[in-house]
Scaffold this motif. Structure first.
Motif, short mmCIF file in Angstrom:
data_model
loop_
_atom_site.label_atom_id
_atom_site.label_comp_id
_atom_site.label_asym_id
_atom_site.label_seq_id
_atom_site.Cartn_x
_atom_site.Cartn_y
_atom_site.Cartn_z
N TYR A 1 17.24 9.27 3.57
CA TYR A 1 16.48 8.04 3.54
C TYR A 1 17.07 7.31 2.01
CZ TYR A 1 16.86 9.99 7.98
OH TYR A 1 17.52 10.80 9.51
N SER A 2 16.85 5.96 2.49
CA SER A 2 15.92 5.13 1.25
C SER A 2 15.32 3.88 1.97
CB SER A 2 16.89 4.43 0.73
OG SER A 2 17.73 3.60 1.25
N TYR A 3 14.27 3.13 1.63
CA TYR A 3 13.16 2.13 2.13
C TYR A 3 12.55 1.84 0.90
CZ TYR A 3 10.16 5.19 0.64
OH TYR A 3 9.09 5.90 -0.93
N LEU A 4 12.66 -0.03 1.33
CA LEU A 4 11.68 -0.63 0.33
C LEU A 4 10.98 -1.83 1.70
CD1 LEU A 4 13.72 -3.14 -2.52
CD2 LEU A 4 11.64 -3.40 -0.60
N GLY A 5 9.54 -1.61 1.28
CA GLY A 5 8.64 -2.44 1.87
C GLY A 5 7.94 -2.33 1.61
N GLU A 6 6.57 -2.96 2.84
CA GLU A 6 4.99 -3.55 2.51
C GLU A 6 4.32 -1.85 2.55
OE1 GLU A 6 3.25 -7.37 1.69
OE2 GLU A 6 4.25 -7.02 3.82
N VAL A 7 3.42 -0.91 1.43
CA VAL A 7 2.36 -0.45 2.32
C VAL A 7 1.16 -1.61 2.28
CG1 VAL A 7 4.26 1.56 1.38
CG2 VAL A 7 1.95 0.86 -0.38
N PHE A 8 -0.35 -0.17 2.72
CA PHE A 8 -1.02 -0.83 3.07
C PHE A 8 -2.24 0.04 2.43
CE2 PHE A 8 1.70 -2.78 5.52
CZ PHE A 8 1.57 -4.14 5.40
N ARG A 9 -3.15 -0.52 1.29
CA ARG A 9 -3.89 0.24 1.08
C ARG A 9 -5.28 -0.66 0.76
NH1 ARG A 9 -1.18 4.82 -2.53
NH2 ARG A 9 1.23 4.68 -1.43
N GLN A 10 -6.01 0.44 0.93
CA GLN A 10 -7.51 -0.38 0.68
C GLN A 10 -7.91 -0.29 -1.40
OE1 GLN A 10 -11.23 -0.04 2.24
NE2 GLN A 10 -10.07 0.79 3.93
N ARG A 11 -7.34 -0.85 -2.08
CA ARG A 11 -7.32 -0.41 -3.83
C ARG A 11 -8.51 -1.44 -4.33
NH1 ARG A 11 -1.41 -0.77 -6.12
NH2 ARG A 11 -1.66 -3.07 -5.90
N ARG A 12 -9.11 -0.49 -5.60
CA ARG A 12 -10.05 -1.84 -6.46
C ARG A 12 -9.34 -3.18 -7.31
NH1 ARG A 12 -11.79 4.43 -6.74
NH2 ARG A 12 -13.09 4.62 -5.60
N GLU A 13 -8.11 -1.61 -7.90
CA GLU A 13 -7.74 -3.42 -8.83
C GLU A 13 -5.86 -3.40 -8.08
OE1 GLU A 13 -6.53 -1.45 -12.25
OE2 GLU A 13 -9.22 -0.96 -12.56
N GLY A 14 -5.54 -4.79 -7.47
CA GLY A 14 -4.73 -5.17 -7.17
C GLY A 14 -4.89 -5.70 -5.29
N GLY A 15 -3.43 -6.37 -5.19
CA GLY A 15 -3.69 -6.19 -3.92
C GLY A 15 -3.49 -4.92 -2.11
N ASN A 16 -4.51 -4.95 -1.67
CA ASN A 16 -4.43 -4.07 -0.57
C ASN A 16 -3.15 -4.11 0.46
OD1 ASN A 16 -6.63 -3.35 -1.06
ND2 ASN A 16 -7.70 -4.90 0.51
N GLU A 17 -1.75 -4.79 -0.42
CA GLU A 17 -0.99 -5.74 -0.09
C GLU A 17 0.13 -5.34 -1.25
OE1 GLU A 17 0.16 -8.33 3.12
OE2 GLU A 17 -1.74 -8.40 4.01
N PHE A 18 1.57 -4.11 -0.55
CA PHE A 18 1.89 -4.00 -1.94
C PHE A 18 3.47 -3.32 -1.31
CE2 PHE A 18 -0.75 -0.74 -2.23
CZ PHE A 18 -0.14 0.22 -2.58
N PHE A 19 4.38 -3.49 -2.21
CA PHE A 19 5.61 -3.05 -2.16
C PHE A 19 6.50 -1.89 -2.85
CE2 PHE A 19 6.27 -8.16 -1.15
CZ PHE A 19 7.18 -7.14 0.18
N GLN A 20 7.05 -0.83 -1.96
CA GLN A 20 6.85 0.77 -2.42
C GLN A 20 8.40 0.64 -2.35
OE1 GLN A 20 5.07 4.05 -1.26
NE2 GLN A 20 3.20 3.34 -3.38
N ALA A 21 9.31 0.87 -2.92
CA ALA A 21 10.97 1.90 -2.51
C ALA A 21 11.04 2.95 -2.72
CB ALA A 21 11.42 1.00 -3.93
N GLY A 22 11.77 3.76 -2.16
CA GLY A 22 12.07 5.16 -2.70
C GLY A 22 13.41 5.65 -1.83
N ILE A 23 13.56 7.16 -1.88
CA ILE A 23 13.98 8.18 -0.97
C ILE A 23 13.18 8.40 -1.08
CG2 ILE A 23 16.79 10.01 -1.55
CD1 ILE A 23 17.03 7.95 -3.98
N GLU A 24 13.71 9.90 0.34
CA GLU A 24 13.35 10.95 0.95
C GLU A 24 14.69 11.51 1.23
OE1 GLU A 24 10.71 11.30 0.23
OE2 GLU A 24 9.66 9.75 0.34
N ASP A 25 14.77 12.85 0.85
CA ASP A 25 15.85 13.87 0.53
C ASP A 25 15.55 15.19 1.47
OD1 ASP A 25 18.13 14.77 0.07
OD2 ASP A 25 17.98 14.87 -2.36
#
Length: 373
Positions: free
Chosen positions: A83-107
């Motif tokens: 499976y592959s994906y590209l989309g937003e994830v949501f985390r509280q972070r000290r640096e950078g925005g709390n919404e950011f994009f990730q992409a990847g593969i789950e095999d």
């Protein structure tokens, strides 16, 4: 795809499709319990929680591995499947925005774990090479299986093996655990019913006592660790205080964690360590060597990949390979991943399904592209 997506998204999607993957989208709102139970302390404290009308605890999607695995189980799709994906994830972070994009593969489901591990690293490396042309990349590998095999061979009790395995991937937690192992602290902080229940090892009674205290204090039992988890940890800590590792075994453990060599020298370094410490690690070392050969077969130069015996990633569901890829000289990973062979069973799969995967941080990639132009 909208303008909100990073400019490099189209190139990444094309590469993921060319790698024989099924593109998936997973819901932004997810059940929180799988993340609270399995993702680890580092991610757990950064999750955005909410509640449904029926009282179910939900969260904004903090990562993709668990949602992709849950959707795979619900769909009853066959394996192996990528499976592959590209989309937003949501985390509280000290640096950078709390919404950011990730992409990847789950095999999922490939029984040739050495090949699947190597392919995951190669896929992540190829993605970064595509979007950061000319950028020197540094690959760091660790191995939860080797670490746990060393702990077992040293004769550590199960409680200590579990604590150290949970600490793998967090330098402060591992350092604290090793300090306690060398000099177990005395418990002077538990009193009254809690102390008696802990001393008796009464998990059910202690869980009920903690749940009652949380209810009186107006604390939600689903907003963090469950009463049963808290009780289990208290009893475990009490049991751990009765163990002190011998000086010889402690020195062997420290010696193992100090191994940090290029991948093409790692198998020999591990063999020398096992022989010198008098430990039997043959099955784990054979799997390690098979993976190293598979990595080279994918065209990744083993002499430019580093194996760090103390390296882990702060997610509780990893069971074997863990890795990160960063810009040469960079202090933040651009990609990270690893093997999670127990995760799908814990999420409800009826039969064990091996899995390995990775994610890349698109905001970090974009920042590097901007500074390189």
């Amino acid at each position: 795809m909208t303008s909100r997506y990073p400019a490099i998204s189209a190139d990444i999607i094309n590469l993921l499709a060319a790698r024989n993957t099924h593109a998936v989208e997973v819901a932004v709102l997810q059940p929180a319990d799988p993340f609270l139970d399995m993702a680890g302390e580092d991610l757990r404290r950064r999750i955005f929680l909410t509640e449904s009308e029926t009282g179910q605890t939900l969260c904004l999607r903090p990562e993709f591995t668990i949602p992709v695995c849950l959707d795979h189980i619900r769909s009853q799709a066959g394996t192996p499947r990528r499976y592959s994906y590209l989309g937003e994830v949501f985390r509280q972070r000290r640096e950078g925005g709390n919404e950011f994009f990730q992409a990847g593969i789950e095999d999922l489901g490939d029984r040739d774990t050495a090949e699947a591990d190597a392919r995951s690293i190669a896929d992540a490396h190829a993605l970064l090479a595509l979007v950061l042309p000319g950028q020197a990349l540094a690959v760091t590998l660790g191995d939860q299986t080797i670490f746990e095999a060393v702990l077992a061979a040293l004769g550590l009790p199960r409680g200590w093996r579990m604590r150290l395995a949970r600490a793998f991937g967090s330098a402060p937690m591992l350092e604290a655990a090793l300090a306690d192992l060398a000099n177990p602290p005395r418990n002077g902080q538990l009193f009254g019913p809690v102390a008696a229940l802990v001393l008796d090892g009464d998990l059910e009674g202690l869980s009920a006592h903690i749940a009652g205290g949380m209810e009186e204090a107006g604390l939600s039992a689903s907003a963090g660790r469950s009463p049963a988890d808290i009780a289990r940890r208290l009893i475990e800590k009490a049991e751990l205080r009765s163990v002190r590792l011998s000086d010889e075994a402690f020195a062997a453990l420290k010696g193992f964690l100090a191994i940090d060599v290029p991948l093409d020298a790692a198998a020999q370094a591990l063999d020398l360590f096992a022989t010198g410490a008098g430990l039997s690690l043959a099955p784990a070392l054979e799997k390690f060597a098979a993976r190293a050969r598979a990595i080279e077969a994918h065209g990744l130069p083993a002499q430019k990949i580093r194996y760090d015996a103390a390296f882990g990633r702060p997610l509780d569901y990893y069971t074997g390979l863990v890795f990160e890829i960063a810009a040469q000289g960079g202090d933040r990973p651009l990609a990270g991943g690893g093997r999670y062979d127990r995760l799908l069973t814990l999420l409800g799969a009826k039969t064990p399904i091996p899995g390995v995967g990775f994610s890349v941080w698109l905001d970090r990639i974009d920042a590097l592209r901007e500074t390189g132009q």
